[in-house]
Design a protein around this motif. Structure first.
Motif, PDB file in Angstrom:
ATOM      1  N   UNK A   1       0.840  -1.207   0.000  1.00 51.02           N
ATOM      2  CA  UNK A   1       0.000   0.000   0.000  1.00 51.02           C
ATOM      3  C   UNK A   1       0.871   1.251   0.000  1.00 51.02           C
ATOM      4  N   UNK A   2       1.987   1.200   0.722  1.00 48.63           N
ATOM      5  CA  UNK A   2       2.930   2.321   0.713  1.00 48.63           C
ATOM      6  C   UNK A   2       3.512   2.563  -0.675  1.00 48.63           C
TER       7      UNK A   2
ATOM      8  N   UNK B   1      -5.720   2.365  -6.156  1.00 40.91           N
ATOM      9  CA  UNK B   1      -6.741   2.526  -5.128  1.00 40.91           C
ATOM     10  C   UNK B   1      -6.964   1.181  -4.438  1.00 40.91           C
ATOM     11  N   UNK B   2      -7.597   1.246  -3.267  1.00 42.01           N
ATOM     12  CA  UNK B   2      -7.944   0.033  -2.529  1.00 42.01           C
ATOM     13  C   UNK B   2      -6.955  -0.253  -1.415  1.00 42.01           C
ATOM     14  N   UNK B   3      -7.436  -0.192  -0.158  1.00 40.09           N
ATOM     15  CA  UNK B   3      -6.603  -0.520   0.998  1.00 40.09           C
ATOM     16  C   UNK B   3      -7.516  -0.673   2.208  1.00 40.09           C
ATOM     17  N   UNK B   4      -7.052  -1.348   3.258  1.00 44.92           N
ATOM     18  CA  UNK B   4      -7.829  -1.364   4.494  1.00 44.92           C
ATOM     19  C   UNK B   4      -7.901   0.064   5.051  1.00 44.92           C
ATOM     20  N   UNK B   5      -8.979   0.402   5.757  1.00 46.26           N
ATOM     21  CA  UNK B   5      -9.114   1.769   6.284  1.00 46.26           C
ATOM     22  C   UNK B   5      -7.875   2.241   7.051  1.00 46.26           C
ATOM     23  N   UNK B   6      -7.217   1.339   7.792  1.00 47.29           N
ATOM     24  CA  UNK B   6      -6.054   1.762   8.595  1.00 47.29           C
ATOM     25  C   UNK B   6      -4.871   2.194   7.726  1.00 47.29           C
TER      26      UNK B   6
ATOM     27  N   UNK C   1      -2.780   9.962  -0.434  1.00 48.83           N
ATOM     28  CA  UNK C   1      -2.499   9.467  -1.783  1.00 48.83           C
ATOM     29  C   UNK C   1      -2.937   8.014  -1.996  1.00 48.83           C
ATOM     30  N   UNK C   2      -3.704   7.456  -1.061  1.00 47.43           N
ATOM     31  CA  UNK C   2      -4.287   6.126  -1.290  1.00 47.43           C
ATOM     32  C   UNK C   2      -5.552   5.986  -0.467  1.00 47.43           C
TER      33      UNK C   2
END
Length: 299
Positions: free
Chosen positions: A119-120, A137-142, A147-148
């Motif tokens: 994600x980074x 795009x797309x990641x867990x809320x945390x 920029x994501x």
């Protein structure tokens, strides 16, 4: 009939999991090769981490090399990004696909326990490309950053990098590489998978060729593969309808069915032609596939 191009078929169902895991949605490696009696025999492996998978793959390829057998190795994630990606990132030097591989490899941190910074990496590339949460795009809320974002922020416009590669459209139903999370998120798999393929390539040099980047997007013959031990290609197991046996994980059924599919084509003398574009493919599409995007074998 044309001789077989390969004597072993290895299909890798990769995973972007952030902790060790086995069973559904983890790494599965299917190996179809000759047994002591020269009959084709399938074996499967389900290593708990990407690191273990990479070691296992290297040992499978070393074993085949000792036996003097050439392998087709299929990975189920994109080996290239949509056209224009390398130049948008100002990656100079090598062929666009190589420049991108080098850049991704530099950025990725993928630890022995599967913890990783995919994600980074997506967020940092977004920052360089647009300064906002696009195109990845797309990641867990945390893991949300400016920029994501967990959800797609906007559709692709005419001035953006394409949402899909030519091959994704040809394969009908393939997900976009910009999607990093949720079901079918090939983006996370590509970010973590490309460095692993790059290391396999670095260890084997010209004995390993990546299709279509290093072979050309064209039909391959035995003569083309003289001195080549491994051809790596992108595969899309959903193109082949796999029926899991009772109690069998879908991922395992898919790697087996995909390996068997390419073995059958090879046996029939038809696999060489599968490395070539379809008859009416535009010349620009062939160039994009060879230089940057790659292609899906069989799409």
């Amino acid at each position: 009939m044309a001789p077989r191009l390969f004597s072993a078929y290895v299909v890798v169902d990769w995973s972007a999991a952030a902790k060790p895991s086995t069973g559904p949605d983890s790494v599965w490696i299917g190996v179809l090769k000759r047994d002591a009696r020269f009959r084709m025999h399938f074996e499967s492996h389900n290593p708990p981490t990407r690191g273990a998978a990479e070691k296992l793959l290297a040992s499978v390829l070393d074993d085949l090399k000792k036996r003097g057998e050439r392998a087709l190795v299929g990975f189920d994630f994109p080996l290239g990004f949509p056209r224009g990606f390398a130049s948008a990132l100002n990656l100079a030097g090598d062929a666009p696909w190589q420049a991108v591989w080098t850049q991704i490899d530099r950025m990725v941190k993928d630890k022995a326990d599967n913890t990783n910074n995919r994600f980074g990496v997506g967020a940092e590339i977004n920052r360089r490309l647009t300064g906002g949460p696009f195109p990845f795009w797309g990641c867990p809320p945390k893991d949300t950053l400016t920029t994501l974002q967990p959800k797609r922020s906007r559709p692709h416009g005419p001035d953006d990098l394409p949402e899909f590669r030519h091959a994704d459209l040809a394969a009908k139903g393939a997900a976009s590489i910009w999607k990093l999370y949720y079901n079918g998120s090939v983006g996370g798999q590509a970010i973590l998978g490309i460095p692993a393929v790059r290391r396999l390539k670095a260890a084997r040099g010209d004995a390993l060729r990546v299709w279509p980047f290093e072979t050309g997007y064209r039909a391959l013959s035995a003569a083309d593969l003289d001195g080549v031990e491994v051809v790596v290609a992108e595969v899309y197991p959903s193109l082949i309808k796999a029926q899991p046996a009772t109690g069998e994980v879908k991922d395992l059924a898919q790697v087996r069915a995909t390996a068997e599919h390419f073995a059958r084509l090879d046996e029939a003398g038809k696999l060489g032609a599968a490395f070539a574009p379809a008859k009416h493919t535009a010349p620009d599409t062939v160039v994009d596939a060879e230089l940057e995007e790659g292609w899906i074998l069989g799409a």
